[in-house]
Design a protein around this motif. Structure first.
Motif, PDB file in Angstrom:
ATOM      1  N   HIS A 169      39.394 -16.980  55.633  1.00  0.00           N
ATOM      2  CA  HIS A 169      39.346 -16.001  56.435  1.00  0.00           C
ATOM      3  C   HIS A 169      40.510 -15.686  56.939  1.00  0.00           C
ATOM      4  O   HIS A 169      41.260 -16.405  57.742  1.00  0.00           O
ATOM      5  CB  HIS A 169      38.295 -16.637  57.652  1.00  0.00           C
ATOM      6  CG  HIS A 169      37.638 -15.431  58.346  1.00  0.00           C
ATOM      7  ND1 HIS A 169      36.721 -15.888  59.417  1.00  0.00           N
ATOM      8  CD2 HIS A 169      37.879 -14.438  58.709  1.00  0.00           C
ATOM      9  CE1 HIS A 169      36.263 -14.585  60.003  1.00  0.00           C
ATOM     10  NE2 HIS A 169      36.848 -13.554  59.482  1.00  0.00           N
ATOM     11  N   GLY A 170      41.102 -14.553  56.879  1.00  0.00           N
ATOM     12  CA  GLY A 170      42.230 -14.130  57.442  1.00  0.00           C
ATOM     13  C   GLY A 170      42.313 -13.528  58.463  1.00  0.00           C
ATOM     14  O   GLY A 170      43.161 -13.695  59.395  1.00  0.00           O
ATOM     15  N   GLU A 171      41.484 -12.494  58.791  1.00  0.00           N
ATOM     16  CA  GLU A 171      41.476 -11.744  59.985  1.00  0.00           C
ATOM     17  C   GLU A 171      40.155 -11.509  60.370  1.00  0.00           C
ATOM     18  O   GLU A 171      39.144 -10.985  59.495  1.00  0.00           O
ATOM     19  CB  GLU A 171      42.244 -10.419  59.726  1.00  0.00           C
ATOM     20  CG  GLU A 171      43.828 -10.728  60.510  1.00  0.00           C
ATOM     21  CD  GLU A 171      44.381  -9.205  60.139  1.00  0.00           C
ATOM     22  OE1 GLU A 171      45.001  -8.852  59.243  1.00  0.00           O
ATOM     23  OE2 GLU A 171      44.517  -8.457  61.364  1.00  0.00           O
ATOM     24  N   GLN A 172      39.898 -11.029  61.673  1.00  0.00           N
ATOM     25  CA  GLN A 172      38.569 -10.603  62.308  1.00  0.00           C
ATOM     26  C   GLN A 172      38.880  -9.912  63.635  1.00  0.00           C
ATOM     27  O   GLN A 172      39.567  -9.978  64.205  1.00  0.00           O
ATOM     28  CB  GLN A 172      37.903 -11.763  62.569  1.00  0.00           C
ATOM     29  CG  GLN A 172      36.372 -11.627  63.229  1.00  0.00           C
ATOM     30  CD  GLN A 172      35.387 -11.399  62.008  1.00  0.00           C
ATOM     31  OE1 GLN A 172      35.598 -11.952  60.968  1.00  0.00           O
ATOM     32  NE2 GLN A 172      34.162 -11.092  62.391  1.00  0.00           N
ATOM     33  N   SER A 173      38.158  -8.625  63.369  1.00  0.00           N
ATOM     34  CA  SER A 173      38.302  -7.757  64.646  1.00  0.00           C
ATOM     35  C   SER A 173      37.152  -7.021  64.968  1.00  0.00           C
ATOM     36  O   SER A 173      36.386  -6.732  63.985  1.00  0.00           O
ATOM     37  CB  SER A 173      39.576  -6.741  64.317  1.00  0.00           C
ATOM     38  OG  SER A 173      39.239  -5.869  63.564  1.00  0.00           O
ATOM     39  N   TYR A 174      36.791  -6.722  66.543  1.00  0.00           N
ATOM     40  CA  TYR A 174      35.812  -6.067  66.644  1.00  0.00           C
ATOM     41  C   TYR A 174      36.390  -4.818  67.522  1.00  0.00           C
ATOM     42  O   TYR A 174      37.202  -4.890  68.327  1.00  0.00           O
ATOM     43  CB  TYR A 174      34.889  -6.988  67.529  1.00  0.00           C
ATOM     44  CG  TYR A 174      34.329  -7.852  66.837  1.00  0.00           C
ATOM     45  CD1 TYR A 174      33.191  -7.682  65.846  1.00  0.00           C
ATOM     46  CD2 TYR A 174      34.616  -9.314  66.915  1.00  0.00           C
ATOM     47  CE1 TYR A 174      32.606  -8.881  65.269  1.00  0.00           C
ATOM     48  CE2 TYR A 174      33.814 -10.450  66.369  1.00  0.00           C
ATOM     49  CZ  TYR A 174      33.023 -10.298  65.677  1.00  0.00           C
ATOM     50  OH  TYR A 174      32.379 -11.143  64.777  1.00  0.00           O
ATOM     51  N   THR A 221      28.557 -12.201  64.418  1.00  0.00           N
ATOM     52  CA  THR A 221      28.492 -13.178  63.293  1.00  0.00           C
ATOM     53  C   THR A 221      27.239 -13.910  62.976  1.00  0.00           C
ATOM     54  O   THR A 221      26.743 -14.191  62.085  1.00  0.00           O
ATOM     55  CB  THR A 221      29.720 -14.132  63.693  1.00  0.00           C
ATOM     56  OG1 THR A 221      30.023 -14.896  62.283  1.00  0.00           O
ATOM     57  CG2 THR A 221      29.346 -15.244  64.576  1.00  0.00           C
ATOM     58  N   THR A 230      31.478 -12.408  70.198  1.00  0.00           N
ATOM     59  CA  THR A 230      31.495 -12.818  68.887  1.00  0.00           C
ATOM     60  C   THR A 230      30.202 -12.913  68.078  1.00  0.00           C
ATOM     61  O   THR A 230      29.779 -13.408  66.931  1.00  0.00           O
ATOM     62  CB  THR A 230      32.426 -13.874  68.501  1.00  0.00           C
ATOM     63  OG1 THR A 230      31.845 -15.147  69.073  1.00  0.00           O
ATOM     64  CG2 THR A 230      33.934 -13.728  69.021  1.00  0.00           C
TER      65      THR A 230
END
Lengths: 128, 141
Positions: free
Chosen positions: B81-86, B55, B52
């Motif tokens: 902050h709804g969603e996070q993807s990598y 960020t 992560t």
């Protein structure tokens, strides 16, 4: 298959201050009680990315040599200091190429869901 | 693509100490985040950035994400902050210089809230794609 679980110690205000410093995200809603209250929170709210980072810690514990190919989370509810987080692997499957696809859930001790997510690891066989 | 829908982060040099601090705060133990020797023994250029870590590039940057919020007239205290993807491609190591470009993929209005779907592409000094990041932000009424 048994569900892997990783418990995070109770989140403390200092953890959020340290995460703010390490990440550079100094939004006061995460660290300053007055700012949090003005935004309608009872106390500072944990950075979502801190919780996602703790999930990456759980993945490191479960799959120490796993290489992440994909990592996705959806935030469901806020986390506040004093809460204990339980990270659970809810599903895991292996592809023919020995990659691993899993899903995870983070809850507090009262089973309130904080986030749900998914991950893919390359070459799971040697690490399982 | 309209220019105001794109944000260019300043090229960001990845420092060993920054990686170490970030890994430590998350409780990560893998020595590839801490020891240059161990990282190189495992065939990496230098210590590795944790999953992560991008960020840090978003927030510890002369052109940080909150400056883009300003341009979108988003107030951080009204944004969830709804969603996070990598998606991970090439490793990010200490000593790399990472250039990142954020674009607004789409904006949707749902139930009085506005959803922003943001995509950030991170490239290293070899112009290799290292990470693709998707973020969903929710602007509350």
């Amino acid at each position: 298959m048994s569900h892997k679980q990783y418990k995070v110690k109770h989140i403390q205000p200092i953890d959020l201050i340290q995460y703010a410093g390490a990440s550079g995200d100094f939004n006061p809603v995460h660290t300053i009680p007055d700012a949090a209250r003005k935004s309608g929170h009872p106390q500072p709210i944990a950075h979502g990315m801190y919780i996602m980072g703790l999930v990456s810690k759980a993945l490191e514990v479960w799959y120490p040599k796993g290489k992440l190919a994909k990592f996705q989370v959806r935030f469901q509810s806020p986390t506040y200091p004093g809460e204990e987080l339980i990270i659970t692997e809810t599903k895991i499957e292996k592809t023919e190429s020995d990659d691993l696809h899993g899903t995870i859930e983070v809850t507090d001790a009262q089973q309130q869901v904080k986030l749900r997510g998914a991950f893919s690891l390359k070459g799971g066989k040697e690490h399982d | 693509m309209k220019e105001e829908m794109t944000h260019h982060y300043k090229p960001f040099e990845i420092e060993r100490g920054k990686i170490k601090t970030f890994a430590k705060v998350l409780g990560l133990k893998n020595s590839i985040y801490y020891s240059q020797e161990e990282a190189q023994r495992q065939s990496y250029r230098d210590v590795l950035a944790p999953p992560t870590f991008p960020t840090v590039i978003e927030y510890t940057n002369d052109c940080d994400l909150y400056q883009f919020f300003d341009r979108l007239q988003l107030h951080p205290e009204k944004v969830l902050h709804g969603e996070q993807s990598y998606e991970y491609y090439e490793e990010i190591c200490a000593g790399d210089t990472i250039s990142a470009t954020l674009t607004v993929e789409r904006i949707e209005e749902k139930r009085n809230m506005t959803f922003y779907y943001l995509k950030t592409m991170y490239r290293n000094q070899f112009n290799e794609l290292t990470v693709v990041c998707m973020i969903t932000l929710i602007k509350m009424p």
